[in-house]
Design a protein around this motif. Structure first.
Motif, short mmCIF file in Angstrom:
data_model
loop_
_atom_site.label_atom_id
_atom_site.label_comp_id
_atom_site.label_asym_id
_atom_site.label_seq_id
_atom_site.Cartn_x
_atom_site.Cartn_y
_atom_site.Cartn_z
N ILE A 77 44.88 53.09 21.09
CA ILE A 77 44.82 53.18 22.55
C ILE A 77 45.79 52.18 23.17
O ILE A 77 46.55 52.50 24.08
N ALA A 78 45.79 50.97 22.63
CA ALA A 78 46.68 49.93 23.17
C ALA A 78 48.14 50.33 23.05
O ALA A 78 48.95 50.09 23.95
N MET A 79 48.49 50.97 21.91
CA MET A 79 49.90 51.36 21.71
C MET A 79 50.31 52.50 22.64
O MET A 79 51.41 52.52 23.17
N ILE A 80 49.39 53.42 22.84
CA ILE A 80 49.69 54.54 23.75
C ILE A 80 49.86 53.99 25.18
O ILE A 80 50.80 54.36 25.89
N ARG B 43 53.32 64.42 25.23
CA ARG B 43 53.25 65.81 24.78
C ARG B 43 53.55 65.87 23.28
O ARG B 43 54.51 65.25 22.80
N MET B 44 52.74 66.59 22.56
CA MET B 44 52.93 66.69 21.12
C MET B 44 54.14 67.57 20.80
O MET B 44 54.41 68.55 21.51
N LYS C 136 44.99 64.07 25.52
CA LYS C 136 44.30 63.82 26.80
C LYS C 136 45.24 63.17 27.81
O LYS C 136 44.89 63.07 28.99
N ARG C 137 46.37 62.69 27.35
CA ARG C 137 47.27 61.98 28.26
C ARG C 137 48.38 62.87 28.80
O ARG C 137 49.39 62.37 29.30
#
Lengths: 522, 522
Positions: free
Chosen positions: B509-512, B430-431, B424-425
């Motif tokens: 979420i915090a790490m991203i 990007r994977m 979603k980001r």
């Protein structure tokens, strides 16, 4: 649940609190409430304290109720893994039962193995180590432990007198290994790489004919290293030691020449500082001269006797150690550090890295933001590596150089007392050799053998069976533990090792009495 | 003494009692009074409890004040060993400082390594293990631990579906090794012995031409095993995996044929269940067929992914494991067991013993009063061996099969959440590939790179520098830790691993967010 009931009776000493109703899910991090975690850890420490207290009652058994058969232990424990979880109470009950049934290698009358004793400083080191659960392979995940290891290994090399004297060799390198056998494997591997750097890439190719010359009393891990490394055990040429267990430089040289005549290229000479059975020290200085003459790597296995470097009174036993190529020295033997803590020290600075480096990019990224030479993982034969350094460092800091010097001297004094006491007990006790170090090797000769001519083969045949029978009885009773073995032409004899500071002179007398008690009717 | 003063200020939280005046001589067995031993051990546990509590505050740093330089750590610790001993207070003060400065691999935001987390059951297992200070080499000194290991290894082989179906193979054998790299070394050694039993005795002689075929994404320890064992890294032929990290059976067969055409004899095929970076599972079943066709030993390195066998939902990833020759499976990775705990499982019952046995008479006496097959030491490449089994057994008993199934499923769910959140980001994240398992591999693409043509070489060059810069910043801040690496044609990317049950979706979420925060201006 049935397991709970079955164990509760025998393990009523645990502060149960409400652990019976709790599972691992009540522990952090499965819950953020620390209450159960606290109770569980305190209960563990209480259990340990009871264990250690009990063990240090000198007349208590080394094995409660003696060594049992596998079937008996399998009845006492449910080793099988079930679908369901067991409670935290049951976890502690199992631990309690382990402590109840274990062979108490920290007991003052356990003189069976080179490593023995329970050292509180080591225990604290292991608790911290386990809590941190770090991995030695890179600086970034274990910076302090890596620097600590670097520092302690440098200190140990200093104990060996390795300095910058020679232009070709720097202060050397080293690594902590999972045991002395692996340290010796490192030695043969490093020597092989030094002599034949091409083998790493191309394998052992025809025409090389590598061979090793070692003392017959060297630890078997050197021969096994030859098997593992593709040299072959047949190409390990053994030199017979003299009656005191030492090989002479002359005989080593003869064997090297013999190998050369056969067309072999000797790349490794292995000798020992403190052999496993006799505790003999090979004459390092003399053998250094031979190895330099023929340009052969000299490795000294000081897994056991390396710690003699720690006392000014015993240091001379390793004279010449400043000139060898590599050295095995196990703090988990004579330095009371808990298993495992073994070092491999090498006087050549780059060989370990060159021999083992594989440049795995995912772990040892070349574009790290710190000096990548701090990542020690690539020079080992492991990848992930347990932190073995903390317990050693703490133990050494706690004692200082002086404390370890005193430790070694005290152990020698006890060995000497053991020897003198045995000598007074002739003809029932007879020494195999005068102890060159801490190892005390002796026969127990029961009355039934006293009147038999010692030159008859029957005598040795019968004597050979005495130590195993006595050992069996002491294991069944659980009163004490001492090792035995055959060696060369000697029938089975006992090898007593006192490396545990807990063992007193009274223990020594008690154990000698016990052997007589267990063996006099044989 | 100056050390005491320097540390006292920063470490005032320890219950000092009178430890300042006490040394190791006030501990058991140097004294029989248990008072100081108790205080010292309780203080250690209190320290650990504080450490664990603090670490599990999710917003606390992974490295307090960030990673420092060696010079800075050397100022904080007196690594040098002095003549004099330091007090027990100073020992604890040093431990406290270690806990303060350590990289907290048990922190919920440490997703840098495959092994992570602090597991209280494992910690208890290690405390008991260290207190007993046992050695695995013989039954007589560690009967319960040896039977426990035998039982757990049999259980693990059962998880693999290895049974008595084939007449030539019994239920197999196994051993606990100091890490997955050593497990893989065992594999190549066993395979070499199976193909060329004469090497043990005679070494690698001309005319044999042994070679290995492995996936390019196999762990580097397989190649290093080839170096160690005298095969040579040049004789390890690598097969390129597809974009998802899996090798195909067809390509493996082609490479085997290619080797044969070159005159080599392929004795070992190595593939992976859960590759280090991508977490890919090679198609075991298909490759079994190829190996059987050519009669080649098949080893699967499941150090990381072997634990997928523990859940019925992931077991299929290892389809065919019931037919392989050997298997590496590390409980210290996905089973939360503390370092070190790695297994080597082998489907051939006698090969391990035959390959390594040296019959050392002083340790493995043939005239023991118990079944000497219970002495497992002679089948290992170690001699003394640390007890790694207790923490594993306790952890498994505590969770049951169900608990571990749930553990694996929860981790996969978290990995999936990580993947979905990242997806979603876009375009900032990007994977690299869709996660085949728990590994989540992705790039962070800062705004400055958003408008550059991805086909230009410049793009990859710049992208390659992003992950190291972000990593440097996170290490300096100490906020979180995630690994990065290049792989094949891919420029540096992050590999996030969540194997710690402490890590929550909020942490993810915090790490991203943190990575974006640290990298958006690059």
């Amino acid at each position: 649940m049935s397991e709970t009931t079955a164990m509760k009776n025998s393990v009523n000493r645990i502060h149960v609190d409400d652990l019976d109703e709790q599972t691992y899910k009540n522990l952090i991090p499965y819950t953020s409430n620390m209450k159960t975690t606290k109770t569980f850890l305190y209960a563990t420490i209480d259990m340990i304290l009871r264990y250690i207290t009990e063990m240090n009652e000198h007349d208590s058994p080394v094995i409660k109720n003696g060594l049992r058969t596998p079937a008996e232990y399998r009845k006492m424990f449910t080793f099988d893994i079930d679908d369901e979880s067991i409670s935290l109470y049951d976890i502690l009950a199992n631990c309690e039962r382990i402590l109840e049934t274990t062979v108490r290698s920290g007991h003052p009358r356990f003189i069976n193995q080179l490593s023995q004793g329970v050292d509180i400083i080591s225990l604290v080191g292991e608790i911290i180590t386990s809590s941190v659960n770090a991995n030695m392979f890179t600086y970034e995940v274990a910076p302090v432990f890596n620097l600590m290891e670097e520092s302690v290994l440098a200190h140990m090399r200093q104990c060996c007198g390795w300095s910058n004297k020679e232009s070709l060799l720097k202060n050397g390198d080293g690594v902590l290994a999972p045991g002395g056998a692996v340290s010796n494997l490192y030695a043969v591997l490093a020597a092989r790489h030094y002599a034949y750097p091409q083998i790493k890439k191309y394998g052992i190719q025809s025409g090389l004919h590598p061979a090793m010359v070692i003392s017959k009393h060297c630890h078997y891990s050197m021969k096994r290293a030859a098997a593992i490394l593709g040299i072959g055990t047949d190409h390990v040429y053994e030199v017979d030691p003299d009656e005191s267990g030492r090989v002479s430089a002359e005989k080593m040289e003869e064997k090297i020449l013999y190998c050369q005549q056969l067309g072999f290229s000797v790349f490794f000479v292995g000798i020992t500082a403190g052999t496993t059975v006799f505790g003999a020290f090979d004459p390092i200085e003399d053998i250094v001269a031979v190895c330099r003459k023929y340009k052969i790597w000299l490795h000294v296995d000081g897994a056991w006797g390396g710690s003699a470097l720690l006392s000014p009174k015993t240091k001379h036993l390793l004279q010449g150690i400043d000139k060898v190529d590599s050295f095995t020295w196990n703090p988990h033997k004579l330095m009371s550090v808990h298993l495992q803590c073994s070092t491999f020290l090498i006087r050549h600075s780059n060989v370990l890295m060159e021999a083992n480096q594989m440049f795995a990019g995912y772990l040892f990224q070349p574009d790290k933001h710190y000096e990548t030479s701090l990542d020690t993982g690539d020079k080992t034969i492991q990848c992930g590596r347990h932190v073995d350094i903390l317990k050693l460092w703490l133990g050494w800091k706690a004692r200082g150089q002086q404390g370890y010097a005193e430790h070694i001297e005290t152990l020698l004094e006890k060995a000497n007392f053991f020897y003198e006491t045995i000598s007074k007990r002739e003809p029932f006790f007879r020494m195999v050799i005068k102890p060159p170090f801490i190892n005390v090797c002796f026969w127990y000769i029961p009355p039934s053998l006293q009147n038999i001519d010692q030159t008859l083969p029957e005598y040795n045949e019968r004597l050979n069976k005495i130590a195993p029978r006595i050992k069996e009885r002491m294991m069944t009773n659980g009163t004490m533990m001492v090792g035995y073995q055959r060696l060369d032409h000697h029938p089975n004899f006992f090898r007593a090792i006192i490396s545990n500071p807990a063992t007193t002179k009274d223990d020594i007398i008690a154990m000698i009495d016990e052997i007589h008690e267990l063996g006099h009717d044989l």
